[in-house]
Design an enzyme around this catalytic site. Structure first.
Site, PDB file in Angstrom:
ATOM      1  CE1 TYR A  29      -4.045  -1.691  -0.446  1.00 36.12           C
ATOM      2  CE2 TYR A  29      -3.062  -3.244   1.108  1.00 36.12           C
ATOM      3  CZ  TYR A  29      -4.035  -2.938   0.164  1.00 36.12           C
ATOM      4  OH  TYR A  29      -4.974  -3.869  -0.176  1.00 36.12           O
TER       5      TYR A  29
ATOM      6  NE  ARG B  66      -0.348  -0.212  -6.187  1.00 37.29           N
ATOM      7  CZ  ARG B  66       0.722  -1.008  -6.208  1.00 37.29           C
ATOM      8  NH1 ARG B  66       0.902  -1.948  -5.310  1.00 37.29           N
ATOM      9  NH2 ARG B  66       1.632  -0.878  -7.137  1.00 37.29           N
TER      10      ARG B  66
ATOM     11  CD  GLN C 238     -16.078  -1.804  -8.077  1.00 39.72           C
ATOM     12  OE1 GLN C 238     -15.782  -2.975  -7.918  1.00 39.72           O
ATOM     13  NE2 GLN C 238     -16.478  -1.348  -9.242  1.00 39.72           N
TER      14      GLN C 238
ATOM     15  CG  ASP D  63      -7.948   6.629  -7.659  1.00 37.98           C
ATOM     16  OD1 ASP D  63      -8.867   7.466  -7.545  1.00 37.98           O
ATOM     17  OD2 ASP D  63      -7.919   5.803  -8.600  1.00 37.98           O
TER      18      ASP D  63
ATOM     19  CG  HIS E  40     -13.579  -1.847  -2.596  1.00 35.79           C
ATOM     20  ND1 HIS E  40     -13.433  -2.309  -3.890  1.00 35.79           N
ATOM     21  CD2 HIS E  40     -14.690  -2.445  -2.106  1.00 35.79           C
ATOM     22  CE1 HIS E  40     -14.423  -3.151  -4.168  1.00 35.79           C
ATOM     23  NE2 HIS E  40     -15.204  -3.238  -3.118  1.00 35.79           N
TER      24      HIS E  40
ATOM     25  N   GLY F 191     -15.453   1.542 -16.275  1.00 34.58           N
ATOM     26  CA  GLY F 191     -14.157   0.941 -15.970  1.00 34.58           C
ATOM     27  C   GLY F 191     -14.129  -0.041 -14.818  1.00 34.58           C
ATOM     28  CB  THR F 192     -15.993  -1.713 -12.550  1.00 34.43           C
ATOM     29  OG1 THR F 192     -16.051  -2.911 -11.757  1.00 34.43           O
ATOM     30  CG2 THR F 192     -17.399  -1.300 -12.947  1.00 34.43           C
ATOM     31  CB  SER F 193     -13.717  -6.553 -14.441  1.00 37.10           C
ATOM     32  OG  SER F 193     -13.517  -6.759 -13.050  1.00 37.10           O
TER      33      SER F 193
HETATM   34  P1  OAD Z   1     -10.612  -4.625 -12.661  1.00 36.70           P
HETATM   35  O1  OAD Z   1      -9.127  -4.589 -12.871  1.00 36.70           O
HETATM   36  O2  OAD Z   1     -11.230  -5.897 -12.261  1.00 36.70           O
HETATM   37  O3  OAD Z   1     -11.324  -4.165 -14.004  1.00 36.70           O
HETATM   38  C1  OAD Z   1     -10.886  -3.035 -14.700  1.00 36.70           C
HETATM   39  C2  OAD Z   1     -11.848  -2.732 -15.804  1.00 36.70           C
HETATM   40  O4  OAD Z   1     -11.414  -1.531 -16.418  1.00 36.70           O
HETATM   41  C3  OAD Z   1     -11.927  -3.809 -16.897  1.00 36.70           C
HETATM   42  O5  OAD Z   1     -13.284  -4.054 -17.237  1.00 36.70           O
HETATM   43  C4  OAD Z   1     -11.176  -3.144 -18.074  1.00 36.70           C
HETATM   44  O6  OAD Z   1     -11.703  -3.533 -19.349  1.00 36.70           O
HETATM   45  C5  OAD Z   1     -11.459  -1.683 -17.811  1.00 36.70           C
HETATM   46  N1  OAD Z   1     -10.501  -0.746 -18.400  1.00 36.70           N
HETATM   47  C6  OAD Z   1      -9.178  -0.907 -18.670  1.00 36.70           C
HETATM   48  N2  OAD Z   1      -8.669   0.227 -19.188  1.00 36.70           N
HETATM   49  C7  OAD Z   1      -9.683   1.133 -19.234  1.00 36.70           C
HETATM   50  C8  OAD Z   1      -9.804   2.481 -19.665  1.00 36.70           C
HETATM   51  N3  OAD Z   1      -8.755   3.161 -20.145  1.00 36.70           N
HETATM   52  N4  OAD Z   1     -11.009   3.081 -19.576  1.00 36.70           N
HETATM   53  C9  OAD Z   1     -12.083   2.409 -19.080  1.00 36.70           C
HETATM   54  N5  OAD Z   1     -12.030   1.137 -18.668  1.00 36.70           N
HETATM   55  C10 OAD Z   1     -10.848   0.505 -18.736  1.00 36.70           C
HETATM   56  O7  OAD Z   1     -10.945  -3.437 -11.632  1.00 36.70           O
HETATM   57  P2  OAD Z   1     -12.249  -3.213 -10.739  1.00 36.70           P
HETATM   58  O8  OAD Z   1     -13.462  -3.722 -11.415  1.00 36.70           O
HETATM   59  O9  OAD Z   1     -12.220  -1.800 -10.294  1.00 36.70           O
HETATM   60  O10 OAD Z   1     -10.664  -4.190  -4.637  1.00 36.70           O
HETATM   61  O11 OAD Z   1     -11.903  -4.130  -9.512  1.00 36.70           O
HETATM   62  C11 OAD Z   1     -12.765  -4.180  -8.424  1.00 36.70           C
HETATM   63  C12 OAD Z   1     -12.004  -4.393  -7.143  1.00 36.70           C
HETATM   64  O12 OAD Z   1     -11.136  -5.512  -7.259  1.00 36.70           O
HETATM   65  C13 OAD Z   1     -11.082  -3.270  -6.778  1.00 36.70           C
HETATM   66  O13 OAD Z   1     -11.739  -2.217  -6.090  1.00 36.70           O
HETATM   67  C14 OAD Z   1     -10.065  -3.920  -5.902  1.00 36.70           C
HETATM   68  C15 OAD Z   1      -9.839  -5.172  -6.717  1.00 36.70           C
HETATM   69  O14 OAD Z   1      -9.353  -6.259  -6.073  1.00 36.70           O
HETATM   70  C16 OAD Z   1      -9.906  -4.251  -3.523  1.00 36.70           C
HETATM   71  O15 OAD Z   1      -8.701  -4.107  -3.525  1.00 36.70           O
HETATM   72  C17 OAD Z   1     -10.699  -4.496  -2.292  1.00 36.70           C
END
Ligand code: OAD
Length: 238
Positions: A55, A58, A88, A91, A106, A172-174
């Site tokens: 961390y 980060r 989520q 930052d 988170h 931007g979340t998977s």
């Molecule tokens: P992920 O890394 O799982 O997903 C990132 C998403 O961003 C994917 O769907 C990519 O396609 C997309 N992506 C990549 N580049 C991009 C861009 N330039 N513009 C828009 N989208 C883009 O991240 P999260 O879904 O945020 O939790 O992950 C959720 C949680 O898992 C996080 O908060 C973290 C992690 O483990 C903890 O640490 C508790």
């Protein structure tokens, strides 16, 4: 008439163009690190130094990056809408851009908290949290992060807010991590949903969805312009 409410659910992708790695893309953080070694309470008990270092890195990186056009576009959206961001991300780039209502599901990198009393939360000066840094009760400070396996205390309020959305944006979340990914199910039937992400996501379960397969930095300003224009011409009737 009050402003319409837009709820925005963001993930790591909204900060990708600022230079912060996502988690699950190729080259993402979870390819370089094992979740169970850096992001669980068990890891903290086993190897506090490793978790602190993860961390600290980060946090150090966060000091070197800036919000991008997606963060700034969401600030502009406040001209015509009541914008509630539920992120989520740990930052603080939404706040740095100027968004006024940001909920962190988170946790937050810039904050630390007591390991004895979780209500004792402090903003860290600089980037480094060390073993031996203590809260006012004399116990070790930990990152103010929700680790895997820990409860997500903001979820009930996030679900309530989502249910009041006139429009939902997802950026931007998977949608892999629950309970955050489950928030979508709280929208009222008929609520328009826009999703901005360049990836291939399984989204069949989301009704009334417009999937914009662009990066956040490109797709968000365009969508914001469209929503502001529609609001001005009065053509939004959710
Ligand atoms: P992920 O890394 O799982 O997903 C990132 C998403 O961003 C994917 O769907 C990519 O396609 C997309 N992506 C990549 N580049 C991009 C861009 N330039 N513009 C828009 N989208 C883009 O991240 P999260 O879904 O945020 O939790 O992950 C959720 C949680 O898992 C996080 O908060 C973290 C992690 O483990 C903890 O640490 C508790």
């Amino acid at each position: 008439m009050g402003k319409k409410r837009i709820v925005v659910l963001t993930g790591a992708g909204v900060s990708a163009e600022s230079g912060i790695s996502t988690f699950r893309d190729s080259g993402g953080l979870w390819e370089k690190y094992d979740i169970s070694e850096v992001a669980t309470y068990q890891a903290w008990e086993r190897n506090m130094e490793l978790v602190l270092d993860f961390y600290n890195q980060r946090r150090k990186q966060l000091l070197e990056v800036k919000p991008n056009s997606a963060h700034y576009a969401l600030v502009e959206l406040e001209e015509q809408f009541d914008v509630q961001i539920i992120t989520q991300n740990v930052d603080n780039l939404h706040e740095a851009a100027g968004s006024s209502q940001v909920m962190h599901l988170h946790g937050e990198l810039i904050k630390v908290r007591s390991t004895r009393d979780e209500s004792l939360v402090y903003t860290l000066d600089g980037w480094e949290l060390k073993k031996g840094d203590l809260c006012e009760l004399g116990s070790q400070l930990r990152p103010h992060i929700v680790w895997f396996g820990e409860a997500v205390p903001m979820i009930p309020e996030a679900a309530r807010l989502t249910s009041t959305a006139d429009i939902l944006l997802i950026i931007g979340t998977s949608l892999n991590v629950y309970p955050a990914a489950g928030l979508v199910s709280y929208i009222e039937p008929g609520t328009p949903v826009y999703l901005i992400d360049p990836g291939y996501l399984a989204v069949d379960h989301i009704p009334n969805l417009t999937f914009i397969r662009e990066t956040a930095g490109v797709g968000t300003p365009k969508l914001v312009r469209k929503l502001l224009q529609e609001a001005q011409s009065g053509s939004i009737n959710p």
